[in-house]
Design an enzyme around this catalytic site. Structure first.
Site, mmCIF file in Angstrom:
data_model
loop_
_atom_site.group_PDB
_atom_site.id
_atom_site.type_symbol
_atom_site.label_atom_id
_atom_site.label_comp_id
_atom_site.label_asym_id
_atom_site.label_seq_id
_atom_site.Cartn_x
_atom_site.Cartn_y
_atom_site.Cartn_z
ATOM 1 C CE1 TYR A 125 57.052 3.485 -49.137
ATOM 2 C CE2 TYR A 125 59.257 4.353 -49.483
ATOM 3 C CZ TYR A 125 58.347 3.324 -49.582
ATOM 4 O OH TYR A 125 58.735 2.134 -50.136
ATOM 5 C CE LYS A 177 41.224 7.395 -45.398
ATOM 6 N NZ LYS A 177 40.084 6.579 -45.836
ATOM 7 C CG ASP A 212 39.294 4.649 -48.457
ATOM 8 O OD1 ASP A 212 39.566 5.707 -49.046
ATOM 9 O OD2 ASP A 212 38.541 4.609 -47.481
ATOM 10 C CG ASP A 236 55.338 1.467 -51.797
ATOM 11 O OD1 ASP A 236 56.129 1.092 -52.674
ATOM 12 O OD2 ASP A 236 55.178 0.866 -50.719
#
Ligand code: NAD
Length: 343
Positions: A125, A177, A212, A236
């Site tokens: 980010y 992840k 996910d 986010d």
């Protein structure tokens, strides 16, 4: 009487001034002792002084170390860098706390009480990006660099774990992840797991999940989670998802906490599509003000504000359009202020 508490107030862009006025009316009714220093930022800053984050605004927060902020507009693609990201960096606001709690019962997702703790300064980010030219296409390739540090991962996990213990959360889930971004988010996972073993084992249950799968499980069965801790970009995205579970962005507050300052805001943006119409839902910013009251140890006022919001929505049935009601911002605020005064 509580002594005055100096705080910076940034009305912000779009619906910002409308929801800030509504929130100030609620805080006035609560006799919250904030002594506001009103400053500009975002598009308002660009229009007034050519700077989306004027030095005066930064100086004010340096002095007060506390701010309530309306949303700030950031152009997509080109244009100036996000003032929100700059504020987080400037004041090292490393922890972003985003609670999501069902206030209106009986919806598709009832009895949600989730806390998302998002790392606020690192990861993908940070916006370290560039284009690579190939032949005559200057934008042939887009590249971004993500950076996570062990110190940053440890700091956010420590903040989250301490908050879990202090607020009696039973389970904390590290969201990552690490199967694909083995280094960038693997470091976050490794550091969180180590820290738990070192200092927090037995105080709450810790597990981990790939982002996910987490998104899917949040929709299928959000009640299996209690507190989620994650890196910047995943936080986010997931916090908007979770806001959707409790009635949308109009209900989602956020606190940006650092060692030297704290800035409170709504999760949503400046909503240019409804700006100036007087119909915005001010609850997200009001709930952010409640977090700010908690932060300055005025929990009784924070509880009164949350109770009055609950009563206005559920007993008086006064709701803005995004919640299926017909009230405009002013009508909702008027009903809320009556509840605060009567409570
Ligand atoms: P947005 O959150 O402003 O709006 C998304 C949708 O939700 C819109 O349909 C809007 O009308 C609705 N909505 C948002 N808040 C609402 C409220 N309080 N009441 C009723 N409806 C509400 O997202 P966007 O349109 O993608 O972004 C607009 C601008 O805001 C962009 O410039 C973006 O960069 C900025 N932004 C700022 C912040 C911040 O300051 N913290 C956060 C997100 C986006």
């Amino acid at each position: 009487m509580t002594p005055p508490i100096p705080a910076t107030l940034i009305p912000g862009d779009g619906i910002g001034p409308e929801i800030v006025d509504a929130t100030l009316a609620a805080l006035d009714a609560l006799e919250a002792p904030f002594e506001w220093d009103r400053k500009i930022a975002g598009l308002g800053g660009v229009t007034a002084s050519g700077d989306p984050l004027p030095a005066e605004t930064l100086d004010s927060i340096r002095r007060t170390r506390l701010a309530l902020k309306g949303p700030l507009e950031t152009p997509s693609g080109g244009g100036y860098r996000s003032s929100n990201v700059r504020l987080r960096e400037e004041f090292q606001l490393y922890a972003n706390l985003r609670p999501a709690r069902t206030i209106i019962p009986g919806g598709r997702f009832d009895k949600i009480d989730l806390m998302i703790v998002r790392e606020n300064l690192e990861g993908l980010y940070i916006g370290h990006e560039h284009y690579v030219r190939i032949d005559d296409d200057p934008h042939a390739v887009g590249m971004a660099t993500g950076i996570n540090t062990r110190q940053g991962c440890r700091r956010i996990c420590e903040y989250a774990f301490d908050t879990a213990v202090a607020t009696g959360r039973k389970k904390v889930t590290l969201v990552h992840k690490a199967n694909i971004m083995k280094v960038l988010t693997g470091l976050f996972l490794e550091t969180g797991l180590q820290l738990y073993e070192e200092k927090y084992k037995g105080q709450f249950e810790l597990d981990s999940i790939i982002v996910d799968a987490c998104a899917m499980k949040l929709v299928l069965n959000p009640w299996q989670f209690d507190m989620l801790v994650t890196t910047n970009l995943f936080g986010d995205i997931l916090s908007d998802l979770v806001a959707g579970l409790v009635g949308g962005l109009g209900m989602a507050p956020g606190a940006n906490i650092g060692t030297d300052a704290a800035i409170f805001e709504a999760v949503h943006g400046s909503a240019p599509d409804i700006a100036g119409k007087g119909i915005a839902n001010p609850i997200a910013l009001m709930l952010a003000a409640a977090l700010m009251l908690d932060h300055v140890k005025l929990q009784d006022k924070a509880t009164r504000l949350r109770t009055a919001i609950d009563q206005t929505l559920n007993l008086d049935k006064v709701r803005t359009g995004d919640l299926g009601g017909t009230a405009n911002t002013m009508a909702f605020t008027k009903a809320l202020v009556s509840r605060i005064r009567g409570a």
